[in-house]
Design an enzyme around this catalytic site. Structure first.
Site, mmCIF file in Angstrom:
data_model
loop_
_atom_site.group_PDB
_atom_site.id
_atom_site.type_symbol
_atom_site.label_atom_id
_atom_site.label_comp_id
_atom_site.label_asym_id
_atom_site.label_seq_id
_atom_site.Cartn_x
_atom_site.Cartn_y
_atom_site.Cartn_z
ATOM 1 N N CYS A 1 0.817 -1.225 0.000
ATOM 2 C CA CYS A 1 0.000 0.000 0.000
ATOM 3 C C CYS A 1 0.847 1.270 0.000
ATOM 4 O O CYS A 1 0.371 2.333 -0.408
ATOM 5 C CB CYS A 1 -0.934 0.002 1.201
ATOM 6 S SG CYS A 1 -2.058 -1.399 1.277
ATOM 7 N N HIS B 1 -3.356 7.357 3.565
ATOM 8 C CA HIS B 1 -3.727 6.085 2.947
ATOM 9 C C HIS B 1 -5.165 5.752 3.349
ATOM 10 O O HIS B 1 -5.524 5.798 4.528
ATOM 11 C CB HIS B 1 -2.766 4.996 3.406
ATOM 12 C CG HIS B 1 -3.129 3.624 2.964
ATOM 13 N ND1 HIS B 1 -3.608 3.340 1.709
ATOM 14 C CD2 HIS B 1 -3.092 2.427 3.634
ATOM 15 C CE1 HIS B 1 -3.842 2.041 1.605
ATOM 16 N NE2 HIS B 1 -3.536 1.467 2.759
ATOM 17 N N ASN C 1 -10.184 0.083 0.353
ATOM 18 C CA ASN C 1 -8.723 0.181 0.357
ATOM 19 C C ASN C 1 -8.203 -0.326 -0.977
ATOM 20 O O ASN C 1 -8.208 -1.530 -1.251
ATOM 21 C CB ASN C 1 -8.166 -0.658 1.508
ATOM 22 C CG ASN C 1 -6.650 -0.622 1.590
ATOM 23 O OD1 ASN C 1 -5.972 -0.084 0.723
ATOM 24 N ND2 ASN C 1 -6.102 -1.221 2.640
#
Length: 328
Positions: free
Chosen positions: A113, A255, A285
């Site tokens: 990520c 994030h 996500n």
């Protein structure tokens, strides 16, 4: 040494949408349970025949259009992903002909990520030293292909999408620039967020097909603790090195993993939620794609203006954390 700036942004998502109510039909969960714990309402999912590189190409074309450049102006393609089209070759090379970037070298960067922010830092170094003038940094994922739809702890979290940015050389008198990026990894925790099978350690075999190790696995509680602590540290480090304070920030781009994580980080850093960009509710996500996609949305909506001070912060498998401060 040259200065570096973000010249253009773009994003792309699959058309297929998967809502919390639809997930209720395939796994033991509920819309209320997902919303309260993650802030996610829906996410996007690639269709049959749709590839990670297709999303990356669509986002890249939009970023190049905003930048006023052609694909032939790009000297380097950095493709940040942990769900590549193939193990070999790099997804960057698969995407390259889809946009016509025939003058570029292309390779992948896998920092889970955290990938796009690390890619931003790599591009910054290449441009600062004069090696390249225009670089495409893409964060793109097809995570739905690596989801165990029987695991309610992970299948509700992830979605597919791509964000792209054109990173270019800035003139000496320009205000736009990348100030600093701070990054850190701790491989002692590599097993708490991973896809176990598929590499040389555990290659795919007939016996392993369909087993849990083929899909994303996560210790959510441990990831949460790491994320909050590490991102607060990286943000403080990058602000200190750039000689700015939290109050100086125009916008915060964290994030988009989980609304609770974002709220905990904001509370510790004392950043108002009004200064924070969010799209986790719409897309879930999307791993390396979260920061560039939510930033692109804000740019295209006119919320981000040239001269704004923007703080990016991200974390991912590795475990790796990173923060970057830029003047857009």
């Amino acid at each position: 040494m040259y200065n570096t700036k973000i010249l253009g942004t773009g994003s792309a998502f699959p058309e297929q949408e998967l809502s919390n109510h639809e997930l209720e039909k395939v796994v033991d969960t509920s819309d209320e349970w997902i919303r309260e714990r993650t802030g996610i309402l829906t996410r996007r999912k690639v269709s049959e025949g749709e590839e990670n590189s297709d999303l990356g190409a669509a986002a890249s074309k939009k970023a190049l259009e905003m930048a006023g450049l052609s694909a032939e102006d790009v000297g380097l393609i950095l493709y940040c992903t942990n769900t590549p089209d193939k193990i070999l070759p790099a997804t960057a090379c698969i995407m390259q002909p889809k946009i016509g970037a025939k003058n570029a070298v292309a390779f992948d960067l896998n920092a889970a990520c955290a990938g796009w922010v690390l890619g931003l830092s790599v591009a910054d170094q290449f441009i600062r030293t004069g090696a390249y003038k225009n670089i495409l940094v893409i964060g793109a994922e097809a995570l739905s292909r690596f989801i165990n739809w029987n695991d309610r702890n992970t299948c509700v979290l992830f979605g597919d999408g791509a964000g792209a940015t054109v990173i270019s050389r800035a003139e000496k008198n320009e205000e736009s620039r990348i100030y600093s990026t701070k990054m850190l990894s701790d491989g002692n925790y590599e097993s708490i967020l991973d896809i176990r099978f598929g590499g040389s350690r555990f290659p795919v075999t007939e016996e392993r097909l369909g087993q849990p190790g083929q899909y994303i696995a996560m210790n959510g509680r441990e990831v949460f603790k790491f994320a909050v602590r590490a991102l607060v540290d990286r943000c403080c480090e990058v602000l200190k090195e750039s000689d700015y304070m939290v109050d100086d920030i125009t916008w915060f781009v964290p994030h988009q993993a989980n609304i609770r994580i974002i709220e905990a980080i904001n509370k510790k850093l004392e950043i108002p939620m009004e200064k924070t960009f969010l799209n986790v509710h719409k897309y879930g996500n999307t791993s390396a794609a979260t920061c560039p996609t939510v930033f692109d949305e804000a740019v295209r909506e006119g919320r981000v203006q040239r001269g704004d001070l923007v703080l990016f912060a991200t974390f991912g498998g590795g475990l790796t954390s990173a923060a970057s401060l830029i003047r857009f």
